[in-house]
Design an enzyme around this catalytic site. Structure first.
Site, PDB file in Angstrom:
ATOM      1  N   ARG A  46      21.184   1.318  -8.858  1.00  0.00           N
ATOM      2  CA  ARG A  46      20.328   0.636  -7.890  1.00  0.00           C
ATOM      3  C   ARG A  46      20.780   0.966  -6.473  1.00  0.00           C
ATOM      4  O   ARG A  46      19.985   1.148  -5.564  1.00  0.00           O
ATOM      5  CB  ARG A  46      20.340  -0.882  -8.119  1.00  0.00           C
ATOM      6  CG  ARG A  46      19.617  -1.650  -7.008  1.00  0.00           C
ATOM      7  CD  ARG A  46      19.352  -3.104  -7.362  1.00  0.00           C
ATOM      8  NE  ARG A  46      20.438  -3.751  -8.050  1.00  0.00           N
ATOM      9  CZ  ARG A  46      21.558  -4.208  -7.457  1.00  0.00           C
ATOM     10  NH1 ARG A  46      21.757  -4.028  -6.165  1.00  0.00           N
ATOM     11  NH2 ARG A  46      22.486  -4.816  -8.177  1.00  0.00           N
ATOM     12  N   TYR A  98      -4.893   0.350   5.055  1.00  0.00           N
ATOM     13  CA  TYR A  98      -5.078   0.390   3.603  1.00  0.00           C
ATOM     14  C   TYR A  98      -5.190  -1.024   3.038  1.00  0.00           C
ATOM     15  O   TYR A  98      -4.474  -1.942   3.455  1.00  0.00           O
ATOM     16  CB  TYR A  98      -3.896   1.134   2.976  1.00  0.00           C
ATOM     17  CG  TYR A  98      -3.790   1.004   1.482  1.00  0.00           C
ATOM     18  CD1 TYR A  98      -4.850   1.358   0.646  1.00  0.00           C
ATOM     19  CD2 TYR A  98      -2.629   0.522   0.887  1.00  0.00           C
ATOM     20  CE1 TYR A  98      -4.748   1.235  -0.726  1.00  0.00           C
ATOM     21  CE2 TYR A  98      -2.524   0.403  -0.497  1.00  0.00           C
ATOM     22  CZ  TYR A  98      -3.590   0.750  -1.290  1.00  0.00           C
ATOM     23  OH  TYR A  98      -3.498   0.624  -2.656  1.00  0.00           O
ATOM     24  N   ASP A 170       2.541   5.217   9.021  1.00  0.00           N
ATOM     25  CA  ASP A 170       2.172   5.600   7.655  1.00  0.00           C
ATOM     26  C   ASP A 170       1.590   7.012   7.738  1.00  0.00           C
ATOM     27  O   ASP A 170       0.504   7.222   8.276  1.00  0.00           O
ATOM     28  CB  ASP A 170       1.145   4.615   7.093  1.00  0.00           C
ATOM     29  CG  ASP A 170       0.805   4.890   5.637  1.00  0.00           C
ATOM     30  OD1 ASP A 170       0.908   6.062   5.209  1.00  0.00           O
ATOM     31  OD2 ASP A 170       0.404   3.951   4.922  1.00  0.00           O
ATOM     32  N   LYS A 195       0.654   9.967  -3.653  1.00  0.00           N
ATOM     33  CA  LYS A 195      -0.487  10.770  -3.229  1.00  0.00           C
ATOM     34  C   LYS A 195      -0.107  12.251  -3.097  1.00  0.00           C
ATOM     35  O   LYS A 195       0.282  12.873  -4.064  1.00  0.00           O
ATOM     36  CB  LYS A 195      -1.040  10.192  -1.926  1.00  0.00           C
ATOM     37  CG  LYS A 195      -1.220   8.665  -1.929  1.00  0.00           C
ATOM     38  CD  LYS A 195      -2.095   8.157  -3.053  1.00  0.00           C
ATOM     39  CE  LYS A 195      -2.541   6.712  -2.894  1.00  0.00           C
ATOM     40  NZ  LYS A 195      -1.467   5.701  -2.964  1.00  0.00           N
TER      41      LYS A 195
END
Length: 377
Positions: A46, A98, A170, A195
């Protein structure tokens, strides 16, 4: 090293121990320590994993940043960035944001008293007017989803510096191949790596690139504490996707330009949103700050009924959420990616029921044009 070469040779690209030219998938949760507290750079996955670390070095290189971070989704990356702020802080955000980001801010983070204001960030005066005494950051998408509005990153950096704010960009639609926001004054760049960076509809991930040691320390603390990390298998898939990002983006843009030319001539299309068009309000800004206009097109066919007909007829466009893949995708934002935004807010922004969004792929463009033509007929 030029951008296209960085995608092959940037960051950590192989394994020094074996000579493997591909970074191994370290499918491991914990690591043997030589003595108590004396480890070899890794103690628990982690906190740090060799495969994820290799990916993080690559995205830092591609964005010309100091540090990179990989998360389990784009939304996990955005959430981690928002955890930099305290209860009572305020963020100015792009209005055409978004739908998932809108939902996060209005339905989740508002519970923790993180305030926000939406502004048309393509108009600097509107951004200035939205800043309050408790504002801590500007958060922009450029190009935006789905209307492809363009924000001048340099101007936002000037405003952020003037008011001592973080500038968060972004960069999902533009990708590191076409645009480097850190070079233009941003503090944090984020991607839904699901994406274009992944590019094959086979991974969900989020990435950050940062140009500050202090911010990197803070983000790593949040990443480790909240735990929204990316696994090694998905990290490896992203590194594989990055190696072909440049040639994919070039092929996608060539197809996109020809599709835009076709749509411009079609009588059923009332509006086209694509920053490569000279008529696009953000065209000149996009020319200054990017080296390409990307592979996203939105166009309006007048009604939801017409949009539904088109979506039911296409053969080579996959009706699906997401974008940025090798296959062309088609969607109606009002009913899909932006359905979480209230109807009155969508209408205010211009996200109509007849707005169709295309994510152009790398198929033969003549097939894509012919398919769209028969669907529109």
């Amino acid at each position: 090293m030029r951008t296209k070469t960085k995608m092959i040779h940037g960051g950590i690209t192989g394994d020094e121990n074996t000579g493997a030219v591909s970074v191994p998938i370290y499918q491991v949760s914990t690591y043997k320590q030589d003595s108590v507290g004396n480890h070899r750079g890794y103690e628990y996955s982690r906190t740090k994993n060799p495969t994820r670390h290799a990916l993080e070095t690559v995205i830092a290189d591609l964005e010309n940043g100091q540090s990179g971070f990989a998360f389990g989704s784009g939304m996990a990356a955005i959430t981690s960035v928002m955890m930099l702020f305290d209860s009572g802080d305020h963020v100015v955000m792009t209005d055409d944001v978004y739908g998932g980001t809108y939902r996060l801010m209005t339905s989740v983070l508002n519970r923790f008293n993180l305030d926000h204001t939406y502004a048309d960030t393509s108009v600097p005066e509107k951004v200035e007017a939205s800043i309050k005494e408790n504002t801590k950051a500007l958060y922009i998408e450029t190009p935006t989803n789905p209307l492809l509005k363009i924000t001048d990153i340099n101007k936002m950096a000037d405003i952020a510096k003037k008011h001592d704010l973080l500038l968060i960009v972004d960069n999902t639609f533009a990708t590191p191949y076409w645009q480097q926001p850190l070079d233009l004054g941003a503090d944090i760049v984020l991607h839904s790596a699901t994406k274009y960076i992944g590019g094959h509809s086979d991974v969900v991930a989020g990435l950050l690139a940062i140009n500050s040691d202090k911010l990197a320390e803070d983000i790593h603390f949040i990443q480790n504490s909240a735990g929204g990390v990316l696994g090694p298998q998905d990290s490896w898939l992203l590194m594989r996707g990055i190696k072909t990002l440049a040639i994919r983006m070039e092929a996608i843009e060539r197809n996109t330009k020809k599709l835009v030319e076709f749509l411009q001539q079609h009588e059923k299309v009332s509006s086209i949103y694509y920053p490569g068009l000279k008529s696009h309000m953000g065209h000149e800004t996009a020319k200054r700050q990017t080296t390409g206009f990307g592979g996203m097109i939105s166009f309006d066919v007048g009604s939801g009924v017409e949009a539904d007909k088109i979506l039911s007829r296409v053969q080579y466009y996959t009706l699906a959420e997401s974008l940025g893949a090798v296959e062309s995708l088609i969607s109606v934002p009002a009913k899909m990616t932006h359905a979480s935004i209230p109807a009155d807010r969508r209408a205010e922004l211009g996200i109509t029921d007849g707005l169709v969004r295309l994510s152009v792929g790398i198929e033969d463009v003549d097939d894509l044009i012919e398919d769209l033509a028969q669907a529109l007929k």
